[in-house]
Scaffold this active site. Sequence first.
Site, PDB file in Angstrom:
ATOM      1  N   GLU A 160      34.896  95.475  15.177  1.00  0.00           N
ATOM      2  CA  GLU A 160      34.293  94.440  14.325  1.00  0.00           C
ATOM      3  C   GLU A 160      35.334  93.517  13.694  1.00  0.00           C
ATOM      4  O   GLU A 160      35.459  93.437  12.469  1.00  0.00           O
ATOM      5  CB  GLU A 160      33.400  95.100  13.264  1.00  0.00           C
ATOM      6  CG  GLU A 160      32.267  95.907  13.883  1.00  0.00           C
ATOM      7  CD  GLU A 160      31.394  96.630  12.870  1.00  0.00           C
ATOM      8  OE1 GLU A 160      31.627  96.480  11.651  1.00  0.00           O
ATOM      9  OE2 GLU A 160      30.475  97.364  13.289  1.00  0.00           O
ATOM     10  N   ASN A 201      35.354  96.506  20.170  1.00  0.00           N
ATOM     11  CA  ASN A 201      33.924  96.755  19.979  1.00  0.00           C
ATOM     12  C   ASN A 201      33.389  95.874  18.851  1.00  0.00           C
ATOM     13  O   ASN A 201      34.056  95.698  17.839  1.00  0.00           O
ATOM     14  CB  ASN A 201      33.745  98.245  19.632  1.00  0.00           C
ATOM     15  CG  ASN A 201      32.308  98.698  19.625  1.00  0.00           C
ATOM     16  OD1 ASN A 201      31.577  98.488  20.577  1.00  0.00           O
ATOM     17  ND2 ASN A 201      31.896  99.349  18.545  1.00  0.00           N
ATOM     18  N   HIS A 237      22.833  96.875  18.260  1.00  0.00           N
ATOM     19  CA  HIS A 237      21.921  97.211  17.165  1.00  0.00           C
ATOM     20  C   HIS A 237      20.866  96.101  17.084  1.00  0.00           C
ATOM     21  O   HIS A 237      21.075  95.059  16.451  1.00  0.00           O
ATOM     22  CB  HIS A 237      22.683  97.330  15.846  1.00  0.00           C
ATOM     23  CG  HIS A 237      23.643  98.481  15.815  1.00  0.00           C
ATOM     24  ND1 HIS A 237      23.239  99.787  15.952  1.00  0.00           N
ATOM     25  CD2 HIS A 237      24.998  98.509  15.677  1.00  0.00           C
ATOM     26  CE1 HIS A 237      24.292 100.586  15.889  1.00  0.00           C
ATOM     27  NE2 HIS A 237      25.368  99.831  15.725  1.00  0.00           N
ATOM     28  N   GLU A 266      26.382 101.263  21.118  1.00  0.00           N
ATOM     29  CA  GLU A 266      25.700 101.776  19.926  1.00  0.00           C
ATOM     30  C   GLU A 266      24.233 101.337  19.893  1.00  0.00           C
ATOM     31  O   GLU A 266      23.716 100.877  18.872  1.00  0.00           O
ATOM     32  CB  GLU A 266      26.413 101.296  18.650  1.00  0.00           C
ATOM     33  CG  GLU A 266      27.867 101.684  18.563  1.00  0.00           C
ATOM     34  CD  GLU A 266      28.551 101.192  17.290  1.00  0.00           C
ATOM     35  OE1 GLU A 266      29.775 101.012  17.332  1.00  0.00           O
ATOM     36  OE2 GLU A 266      27.866 101.000  16.270  1.00  0.00           O
ATOM     37  N   ASP A 268      20.463 100.839  19.465  1.00  0.00           N
ATOM     38  CA  ASP A 268      19.220 101.260  18.845  1.00  0.00           C
ATOM     39  C   ASP A 268      18.361 100.022  18.636  1.00  0.00           C
ATOM     40  O   ASP A 268      18.872  98.898  18.622  1.00  0.00           O
ATOM     41  CB  ASP A 268      19.428 102.046  17.537  1.00  0.00           C
ATOM     42  CG  ASP A 268      20.333 101.363  16.530  1.00  0.00           C
ATOM     43  OD1 ASP A 268      21.061 102.057  15.803  1.00  0.00           O
ATOM     44  OD2 ASP A 268      20.316 100.109  16.461  1.00  0.00           O
TER      45      ASP A 268
END
Length: 555
Positions: A160, A201, A237, A266, A268
């Site tokens: 990030e 990432n 996300h 990651e 979801d």
Amino acid sequence: MSVRSSSLLRVLTLLGMLLAFLVPATSAEASGPLRTHAAGRGKFIGTALATGPLSNETQYRTIAGQEFNQVTAENAMKWESTEPSQGQFTFSGADAIVDFATQNNQQVHGHTLVWHSQTPGWVQGLNATAMRSAMQNHISQVVGRYASNPAVVSWDVVNEVFDDNGNMRTSFWYNTLGSSYIADAFRAARAADSNARLCINDYNVEGINAKSTAMYNLVSSLRQQGVPVDCVGFQGHLAIQYGFPGQVQQNLQRFADLGVQVRITELDVRMQMPRDATKDTTQATYYRNVVNACLAVTACAGITIWGFTDRYSWVGDTFPGEGAALIYNESYQQKPSYTAVHDALAGGTSTDTTPPTTPGTPSARNVTANSAGLTWSASTDSGGSGLAGYNVYREQGATDPLLGQSSTNSITLTGLSAATQYQVYVRARDGAGNLSGNSPVATFTTTTGGGPGPGGCTATGTVQTQWSNGYVVQPVTVTNTGTSAKSGWTVTVTLPAGHTVTGSWNAALSVSGQTVTARNMGYNGNLAPNAGTTFGFQVSRPNGDTQTPSGYTCA
């Protein structure tokens, strides 16, 4: 769940729309776990694991082991978990994740080394010199611990680095070190593990937008400078109320065209609560879209779902009023999103349930103090999915650890212990994830390590940086000056009075009084004639003392 109970009577009258909300689809039940179908497509399907339920809940462990062939530690490998105080490392949680993965033939993705969040305050308050040194030491210690472990194959090195507009995030890393910390972190990770895949990432970079374009330009620039960025992680996300990102497949492909691996790290898909069948359907479509985008890009290694059960999800605490983001509900029942992932992965697979034939007895060769070569007679596969490779295990009781994997009928095992007997066997695997029977066991004993072997070696140390009460020696260069290969090395150096080692990397250090002894790791002990390797260490000293060590001895 309240939605379920209040909707039960209507379930029977809505043409089966809500049946999938309560019961997983038959196709998903009947044709094998997610990992089987992912392996058949040459991909991984992973999950983030939390150490609490992994230790305490049988159903959590069972699903995690059966359904996924890759795992990421949700929190156990982050800085606050591994080095909460400077120089004081703890790996109990991380080791638990790695041990679980080893037992279940899963690969591990390390998450995360350098991040602005979940990093202790002591790091954030350092000056530039000390912060850079602390970062390098942290990476060396954490990555180095697992460098010889075949289960740990990749790392999120930096995480990030951009804000949502595509500008560099004004984190304490950037404010103190500038953007150079990114390249430094990758180089430190490569020094700690020459074989691991190193990733950058971020979130909200799944589609083509300003942020993903900034990431694209950064990765391109770093690779042109020779910085070892091997892969790019797209967190994923997502939320159904904001729409599905545009051009996900095209975005993955443009990064792949830079020569990097890409992966969804990651995933979801949250929704505004309460949950209902319509939202479930949209969520399932989002999951399916992500899987299909990855399947369409050869360089996409796979997808990691950020957890798998709504019982343990970060979403509800972070986004009030939102949740139900994962593929199992709180009671470990499969949701329509599970079926979507399963069927997308299964779309191109066969129904192969026939394992390969059993490999022949391994034959050991070129055994050293920390490595050994093995060969065996090849297996054949008649089930239709094709022979995918071999797993090599050490036989040692109730749990046999995986020592390595190979795509051919030979392997060189590294990171072995000196003067130790190993009993090993091989299992073949096919594209559908079927494993053969165990080969007959082979036995070999590694040689005694640490000696100089034929010829000699030299060691020279350079003080990279120093401050009033400490310094970093980096690199210490070890060179084989003999005419024969070395299978191990030992370097000794005497520290000035009052000086204390606080960290090291790429070597195993022991201290007796002021004498420091450094021995090779499993991955850097073998040196051909004239070849060399490096390691480093950090020392604290009395405030105002300017002495540094000299007189390195190599054997």
